[in-house]
Write an enzyme that holds these catalytic residues in place. Structure first.
Site, mmCIF file in Angstrom:
data_model
loop_
_atom_site.group_PDB
_atom_site.id
_atom_site.type_symbol
_atom_site.label_atom_id
_atom_site.label_comp_id
_atom_site.label_asym_id
_atom_site.label_seq_id
_atom_site.Cartn_x
_atom_site.Cartn_y
_atom_site.Cartn_z
ATOM 1 C CE1 TYR A 1 -3.308 2.767 0.611
ATOM 2 C CE2 TYR A 1 -2.232 3.249 2.696
ATOM 3 C CZ TYR A 1 -3.216 3.468 1.835
ATOM 4 O OH TYR A 1 -3.970 4.899 2.123
ATOM 5 N N GLY B 1 -47.371 28.285 44.767
ATOM 6 C CA GLY B 1 -47.530 28.613 46.002
ATOM 7 C C GLY B 1 -46.488 28.150 46.940
#
Length: 400
Positions: A119, A311
């Protein structure tokens, strides 16, 4: 500018293509002087006529095509050298041959463990063909020898250990590391793409290459990306294990800008299967609402989300050293703080309609009151340290 990309469907080709498409289509405005008219995308399923047309029209060629895992070694020559020669021959037929960038590999050094690599030999020969093209035509060429590449869309179980590790760990599959001390030189795909785009703008980083050593030189024959990372296999796996545990620990690792860990985390996330893209968070629910830890960091505290029912008053405690930001993103609230040992109360009226951050001061007892009788109050909270049950630094005391 017309640009030809060979190997357009490969890992590098895909990343380069989408980046150039963003510039062409006006989605990326960070390159105002770069005007792209047409992208010619060539790959194994393209025809020779398509390649011939592209070579006749291209103003710049990125030759990313190549063969690296053939069944027969002779395919190295056909896919790397012969294709490059064909490409250069077609471009040379033009009146004014265009610049060419070649993606080569460190294996083309043919030294050390790459000595005798078929390669590497084919890539080395392709490099020389490109240099000869430049000498005969006068066209600029840019030859890069890439180290190991990583990033989104890299194919696992092929030729990238990082891609394989990311894929397998993300999918709860086994990985094999024979020697954790083995060191890799890694190049992140976004850094590579930035470098390639810079070539279109007259940039790029020249260098000389001696074996596997890169020396940047303004007169150099080769080109290279300035930023690479040298990391051992053991370090990579350790980081990936840490990333994969984040949904359970909520701990975000240190990922400084430009660091390998930051780039690896982005890469790892790109391999997550659908079942892991979202994950549940533990909600601590009581009669007042809920409190959920979202994210912890190793050095910058933690993020949480608090839901207060209509509340409801929450808090009523103080800290010696810990401090927080309260950021109301939905609803109406009153945040109160009182310095310990005094009667003076600080009052902050806040709303999700006008988002602001309020410090919870060390040494001040504090609360947060949902002022609505009907709507929930949603608050994003950040603390400068992650909660430590062995040292909570939290003491009950009513504000007033």
């Amino acid at each position: 500018m017309n640009i030809l990309i060979t190997g357009a469907k490969g890992f590098v080709g895909r990343n380069l293509t989408v980046s150039l498409e963003n510039i062409r289509d006006g989605k990326d405005r960070t390159h105002p002087g770069l005007n792209i008219d047409h992208l010619y995308l060539y790959d194994v399923d393209s025809t020779f006529e398509e390649l011939k047309t592209a070579c006749a029209q291209a103003d710049f060629v990125f030759n990313l095509a190549g063969v690296n895992r053939p069944k027969d070694n002779c395919e190295f020559t056909r896919g790397n050298l012969d294709f490059t020669k064909t490409l250069l021959s077609l471009i040379s037929e033009r009146e004014s041959p265009c610049p060419v960038m070649l993606s080569s590999s460190t294996q083309a050094s043919l030294v050390g463990r790459f000595e005798g690599s078929e390669y590497g030999k084919s890539k080395r020969a392709a490099e020389e063909a490109v240099f000869e093209y430049s000498q005969s035509t006068g066209a600029s060429v840019y030859v890069y020898r890439f180290p190991n590449l990583f990033g989104k869309w890299c194919r696992p179980n092929y030729n990238s250990a990082v891609a394989t590790f990311c894929h397998n760990i993300a999918n709860d599959l086994d990985i094999v590391v024979n020697d954790p001390s083995v060191e890799l030189e890694l190049l992140y795909i976004d850094d590579l793409v930035d470098e390639m785009i810079s070539l279109l703008e007259g940039g790029g980083h020249r260098c000389n290459i001696n074996g596997l050593d890169v020396e940047f030189d303004s007169e150099g024959r080769y080109f290279a990306v300035e930023t690479t990372h040298r990391v051992t296999l053991g370090e990579i796996v350790s980081l990936l294990r840490e990333f994969s545990s984040q949904p359970e620990t909520l701990m975000m690792p240190s990922i400084p800008m430009g660091s390998f860990s930051k780039k690896l985390y982005s890469t790892y996330l790109s391999y997550l299967p659908e079942r892991k893209v979202s994950f549940p968070l533990k909600m601590n629910v009581d009669a007042r609402g809920s409190f959920t830890e979202m994210l912890k960091t190793s050095g910058c505290g933690q993020f949480s989300v608090n839901v207060s029912l209509p509340g409801i008053t929450k808090g009523q405690h103080w800290h010696h050293s810990k401090w927080e930001f309260f950021i109301v993103v939905y609803g109406q609230a009153l945040i109160q703080q009182r310095k310990i040992g005094t009667d003076e109360v600080l009052n902050f009226r806040v709303s999700g309609d006008e988002i602001q951050a309020v410090h919870m001061l060390p040494g001040y007892t504090h609360n947060i009151i949902n002022l609505s009788d009907t709507d929930k109050l949603i608050t994003v909270m950040w603390a400068n340290e992650s909660f430590d049950p062995d040292k909570p630094d939290t003491f009950f005391e009513i504000v007033e």
